[in-house]
Structure formats: structure tokens, C-alpha cells
Write a protein that holds these residues in place. Structure first.
Motif, PDB file in Angstrom:
ATOM      1  N   TYR A  71       1.237  -8.066  10.823  1.00  0.00           N
ATOM      2  CA  TYR A  71       1.687  -8.329   9.457  1.00  0.00           C
ATOM      3  C   TYR A  71       3.131  -7.865   9.260  1.00  0.00           C
ATOM      4  CZ  TYR A  71      -3.388  -8.680   8.784  1.00  0.00           C
ATOM      5  OH  TYR A  71      -4.714  -8.990   8.899  1.00  0.00           O
ATOM      6  N   ARG A  72       3.430  -6.653   9.708  1.00  0.00           N
ATOM      7  CA  ARG A  72       4.797  -6.133   9.556  1.00  0.00           C
ATOM      8  C   ARG A  72       5.803  -6.998  10.333  1.00  0.00           C
ATOM      9  NH1 ARG A  72       1.975  -1.246  10.065  1.00  0.00           N
ATOM     10  NH2 ARG A  72       2.606  -1.100  12.243  1.00  0.00           N
ATOM     11  N   ARG A  73       5.437  -7.393  11.536  1.00  0.00           N
ATOM     12  CA  ARG A  73       6.327  -8.224  12.354  1.00  0.00           C
ATOM     13  C   ARG A  73       6.638  -9.561  11.666  1.00  0.00           C
ATOM     14  NH1 ARG A  73       5.139 -11.808  16.211  1.00  0.00           N
ATOM     15  NH2 ARG A  73       3.037 -11.045  16.599  1.00  0.00           N
ATOM     16  N   LEU A  74       5.681 -10.092  10.921  1.00  0.00           N
ATOM     17  CA  LEU A  74       5.870 -11.367  10.230  1.00  0.00           C
ATOM     18  C   LEU A  74       6.546 -11.212   8.866  1.00  0.00           C
ATOM     19  CD1 LEU A  74       2.560 -13.211  11.143  1.00  0.00           C
ATOM     20  CD2 LEU A  74       4.831 -13.517  12.132  1.00  0.00           C
ATOM     21  N   GLY A  75       6.822  -9.974   8.458  1.00  0.00           N
ATOM     22  CA  GLY A  75       7.538  -9.749   7.214  1.00  0.00           C
ATOM     23  C   GLY A  75       6.706  -9.243   6.056  1.00  0.00           C
ATOM     24  N   PHE A  76       5.446  -8.941   6.286  1.00  0.00           N
ATOM     25  CA  PHE A  76       4.625  -8.353   5.232  1.00  0.00           C
ATOM     26  C   PHE A  76       5.066  -6.913   5.003  1.00  0.00           C
ATOM     27  CE2 PHE A  76       2.110 -11.950   6.357  1.00  0.00           C
ATOM     28  CZ  PHE A  76       1.286 -12.228   5.287  1.00  0.00           C
ATOM     29  N   GLN A  77       4.980  -6.487   3.754  1.00  0.00           N
ATOM     30  CA  GLN A  77       5.311  -5.111   3.373  1.00  0.00           C
ATOM     31  C   GLN A  77       4.063  -4.456   2.798  1.00  0.00           C
ATOM     32  OE1 GLN A  77       8.526  -3.823   3.723  1.00  0.00           O
ATOM     33  NE2 GLN A  77       8.929  -5.754   4.785  1.00  0.00           N
ATOM     34  N   ARG A  78       3.974  -3.143   2.985  1.00  0.00           N
ATOM     35  CA  ARG A  78       2.861  -2.414   2.352  1.00  0.00           C
ATOM     36  C   ARG A  78       2.929  -2.606   0.846  1.00  0.00           C
ATOM     37  NH1 ARG A  78      -0.770  -0.568   1.651  1.00  0.00           N
ATOM     38  NH2 ARG A  78      -0.767   1.677   1.573  1.00  0.00           N
ATOM     39  N   PHE A  79       1.772  -2.707   0.230  1.00  0.00           N
ATOM     40  CA  PHE A  79       1.656  -2.973  -1.206  1.00  0.00           C
ATOM     41  C   PHE A  79       0.670  -1.953  -1.775  1.00  0.00           C
ATOM     42  CE2 PHE A  79       0.830  -6.811  -4.243  1.00  0.00           C
ATOM     43  CZ  PHE A  79       1.805  -6.366  -5.118  1.00  0.00           C
ATOM     44  N   PRO A  80       1.038  -0.660  -1.747  1.00  0.00           N
ATOM     45  CA  PRO A  80       0.078   0.410  -2.050  1.00  0.00           C
ATOM     46  C   PRO A  80      -0.540   0.358  -3.435  1.00  0.00           C
ATOM     47  CG  PRO A  80       2.315   1.287  -1.866  1.00  0.00           C
ATOM     48  CD  PRO A  80       2.357  -0.147  -1.424  1.00  0.00           C
ATOM     49  N   GLU A  81       0.128  -0.283  -4.387  1.00  0.00           N
ATOM     50  CA  GLU A  81      -0.478  -0.359  -5.718  1.00  0.00           C
ATOM     51  C   GLU A  81      -1.737  -1.211  -5.742  1.00  0.00           C
ATOM     52  OE1 GLU A  81       3.349  -2.953  -5.962  1.00  0.00           O
ATOM     53  OE2 GLU A  81       2.676  -1.191  -4.875  1.00  0.00           O
ATOM     54  N   ARG A  82      -2.011  -1.955  -4.668  1.00  0.00           N
ATOM     55  CA  ARG A  82      -3.239  -2.751  -4.574  1.00  0.00           C
ATOM     56  C   ARG A  82      -4.258  -2.137  -3.604  1.00  0.00           C
ATOM     57  NH1 ARG A  82      -1.976  -8.413  -5.907  1.00  0.00           N
ATOM     58  NH2 ARG A  82      -0.499  -8.207  -7.613  1.00  0.00           N
ATOM     59  N   MET A 112      -7.254  -0.870  11.134  1.00  0.00           N
ATOM     60  CA  MET A 112      -6.908  -2.158  11.763  1.00  0.00           C
ATOM     61  C   MET A 112      -5.420  -2.199  12.132  1.00  0.00           C
ATOM     62  SD  MET A 112      -9.150  -4.831   9.553  1.00  0.00           S
ATOM     63  CE  MET A 112     -10.907  -5.006   9.850  1.00  0.00           C
ATOM     64  N   THR A 113      -5.015  -1.260  12.942  1.00  0.00           N
ATOM     65  CA  THR A 113      -3.590  -1.069  13.235  1.00  0.00           C
ATOM     66  C   THR A 113      -2.963  -2.229  14.006  1.00  0.00           C
ATOM     67  OG1 THR A 113      -4.173   0.261  15.162  1.00  0.00           O
ATOM     68  CG2 THR A 113      -3.756   1.441  13.096  1.00  0.00           C
ATOM     69  N   THR A 114      -3.706  -2.887  14.858  1.00  0.00           N
ATOM     70  CA  THR A 114      -3.152  -4.035  15.578  1.00  0.00           C
ATOM     71  C   THR A 114      -2.781  -5.136  14.590  1.00  0.00           C
ATOM     72  OG1 THR A 114      -4.428  -3.505  17.548  1.00  0.00           O
ATOM     73  CG2 THR A 114      -3.589  -5.752  17.382  1.00  0.00           C
ATOM     74  N   ALA A 115      -3.649  -5.404  13.646  1.00  0.00           N
ATOM     75  CA  ALA A 115      -3.361  -6.408  12.623  1.00  0.00           C
ATOM     76  C   ALA A 115      -2.162  -5.975  11.781  1.00  0.00           C
ATOM     77  CB  ALA A 115      -4.584  -6.635  11.745  1.00  0.00           C
ATOM     78  N   HIS A 116      -2.089  -4.702  11.469  1.00  0.00           N
ATOM     79  CA  HIS A 116      -0.976  -4.214  10.651  1.00  0.00           C
ATOM     80  C   HIS A 116       0.364  -4.437  11.348  1.00  0.00           C
ATOM     81  CE1 HIS A 116      -4.057  -1.252   8.726  1.00  0.00           C
ATOM     82  NE2 HIS A 116      -4.306  -2.522   8.445  1.00  0.00           N
ATOM     83  N   ARG A 117       0.391  -4.238  12.657  1.00  0.00           N
ATOM     84  CA  ARG A 117       1.633  -4.500  13.402  1.00  0.00           C
ATOM     85  C   ARG A 117       2.023  -5.972  13.291  1.00  0.00           C
ATOM     86  NH1 ARG A 117      -0.715  -0.879  17.066  1.00  0.00           N
ATOM     87  NH2 ARG A 117      -1.445  -2.568  18.396  1.00  0.00           N
ATOM     88  N   GLN A 121     -11.516   2.906   2.753  1.00  0.00           N
ATOM     89  CA  GLN A 121     -10.207   2.716   2.130  1.00  0.00           C
ATOM     90  C   GLN A 121      -9.565   1.448   2.687  1.00  0.00           C
ATOM     91  OE1 GLN A 121      -8.484   4.448  -0.249  1.00  0.00           O
ATOM     92  NE2 GLN A 121      -6.716   3.121  -0.074  1.00  0.00           N
ATOM     93  N   LEU A 122      -9.211   0.537   1.815  1.00  0.00           N
ATOM     94  CA  LEU A 122      -8.491  -0.663   2.218  1.00  0.00           C
ATOM     95  C   LEU A 122      -7.056  -0.561   1.719  1.00  0.00           C
ATOM     96  CD1 LEU A 122     -11.104  -3.492   1.539  1.00  0.00           C
ATOM     97  CD2 LEU A 122     -10.660  -2.239   3.646  1.00  0.00           C
ATOM     98  N   ILE A 123      -6.134  -0.912   2.611  1.00  0.00           N
ATOM     99  CA  ILE A 123      -4.727  -0.871   2.247  1.00  0.00           C
ATOM    100  C   ILE A 123      -4.211  -2.301   2.125  1.00  0.00           C
ATOM    101  CG2 ILE A 123      -4.369   1.410   3.237  1.00  0.00           C
ATOM    102  CD1 ILE A 123      -3.064   0.079   5.660  1.00  0.00           C
ATOM    103  N   ALA A 124      -3.287  -2.495   1.209  1.00  0.00           N
ATOM    104  CA  ALA A 124      -2.804  -3.835   0.899  1.00  0.00           C
ATOM    105  C   ALA A 124      -1.423  -4.089   1.502  1.00  0.00           C
ATOM    106  CB  ALA A 124      -2.766  -4.035  -0.607  1.00  0.00           C
ATOM    107  N   TYR A 125      -1.199  -5.363   1.795  1.00  0.00           N
ATOM    108  CA  TYR A 125       0.084  -5.864   2.268  1.00  0.00           C
ATOM    109  C   TYR A 125       0.441  -7.095   1.444  1.00  0.00           C
ATOM    110  CZ  TYR A 125       0.081  -2.977   6.494  1.00  0.00           C
ATOM    111  OH  TYR A 125       0.111  -1.926   7.366  1.00  0.00           O
ATOM    112  N   ALA A 126       1.741  -7.371   1.341  1.00  0.00           N
ATOM    113  CA  ALA A 126       2.203  -8.557   0.620  1.00  0.00           C
ATOM    114  C   ALA A 126       3.379  -9.185   1.359  1.00  0.00           C
ATOM    115  CB  ALA A 126       2.611  -8.193  -0.801  1.00  0.00           C
ATOM    116  N   PHE A 127       3.444 -10.487   1.263  1.00  0.00           N
ATOM    117  CA  PHE A 127       4.550 -11.267   1.819  1.00  0.00           C
ATOM    118  C   PHE A 127       5.117 -12.074   0.664  1.00  0.00           C
ATOM    119  CE2 PHE A 127       6.351 -15.109   3.678  1.00  0.00           C
ATOM    120  CZ  PHE A 127       7.082 -14.619   4.750  1.00  0.00           C
TER     121      PHE A 127
END
Length: 168
Positions: A137-148, A130-135, A157-163
Motif C-alpha cells: 500500500y505504501r509503495r503504491l502511494g497509500f498513506q496511513r489514515f489513523p482517524e479511521r 498484515m505488514t506485507t500488504a502495508h508495504r 485493531q484495524l488500521i486504515a490507509y487512504a489513497f
């Protein structure tokens, strides 16, 4: 984005919100077909509205443009959130409404809701593809949260983000 309003979904909009979610995921090939499996979960807005918070984005004519589900930790739709966090899932924008800031408006509404409930962080998990969504999230200030990061089923595989609301 000025012509987009985000608000709680009304019961008479639940089916349309589910249809938008299924359509968006199918068009982007995140699901196969419009029924069965995860498509049925995406369509079940009745359960989401009752067990979480279902928001919709509408235009000035009150046409549904997109939707998102907000889940608090320990509730049925929460997957990666913990105490003090708000999670969002099933972000979807109607294919015909893309490029109008609808997704951004929905995510900003989630952040605002998290502030209202006193959360310290907004979290989500998303398919790697879901790369469009990831862009967004990053633009709005979300950071990758790999421990989740996690695997709901083998091969997915689901990857996590956090704000962080504490830093915003």
C-alpha cells in the motif's frame, strides 16, 4: 505483471475465489483454520459478488491467482468508507502466485475502478499484523489514515490507509 489480468469474477469462479481468500488468510495466520468465524465470511463470495464488486486476477491460462472486493459507502461490505470514497477489502493472493505482482495488479484495478466511479479517495482497513500488504500500500502511494482506525471486535485493531485520487 504482464501475464496478470484483473476482471470481474464470473459466477463459476466464486467458490474458487473464496477458497483462495481463505487459503491466503490461513497461510498467513490471519485466521485459525479454514472454516468458522471470519473464514466463513471470506469464503462467502456469493454474498460479496451480489452486494459489492468481486474482482479476480487470472493468468494467461485463466487460472485464478487472487481476488479483492470493492465496496461503495453505505453498502453491506463497506466498513470505513464515506461519501466520495471507494473501499476495498479481502485482498488475497494465492500462496503459489505470490511474488508475481498479483496483489499490486488487484490494488491498481481498485484504484482504476475508483476513478471510473468518480471517487476522490480509496480507503481500506487492515490488521496491524498484515505488514506485507502495508508495504504494498505504501509503495503504491497509500498513506496511513489513523482517524479511521477501529476495532471490529475486542482485541482486534484495524488500521486504515487512504489513497487520494485528487493528488494522483
Amino acid at each position: 505483471m504482464a501475464d496478470v489480468v484483473v476482471r470481474p469474477a464470473r459466477e463459476d469462479e466464486w467458490a474458487a475465489a473464496g477458497a483462495i481468500t481463505v487459503e491466503a488468510y490461513a497461510v498467513d495466520r490471519y485466521i485459525d483454520g479454514h472454516s468458522g468465524g471470519y473464514a466463513d465470511q471470506l469464503a462467502d463470495t456469493r454474498a460479496r459478488a451480489r452486494q459489492a464488486e468481486l474482482l479476480v486476477a487470472v493468468d494467461v491460462a485463466d487460472t485464478l491467482l487472487g481476488t479483492v472486493t470493492i465496496a461503495l459507502p453505505g453498502t453491506p461490505y463497506a466498513e470505513v468508507s464515506r461519501s466520495g470514497e471507494v473501499e476495498f477489502r479481502m485482498l488475497a493472493v494465492s500462496p503459489g502466485a505470490r511474488g508475481r505482482g498479483v496483489g499490486e495488479a488487484l490494488v491498481r484495478a481498485v484504484i482504476a475502478r475508483a476513478r471510473e466511479v468518480g471517487a476522490r479517495r480509496v480507503v481500506l482497513s487492515s490488521a496491524e499484523t498484515m505488514t506485507t500488504a502495508h508495504r504494498l500500500y505504501r509503495r503504491l502511494g497509500f498513506q496511513r489514515f489513523p482517524e479511521r482506525d477501529w476495532n471490529p471486535v475486542p482485541g482486534v485493531q484495524l488500521i486504515a490507509y487512504a489513497f487520494s485520487l485528487e493528488l494522483a
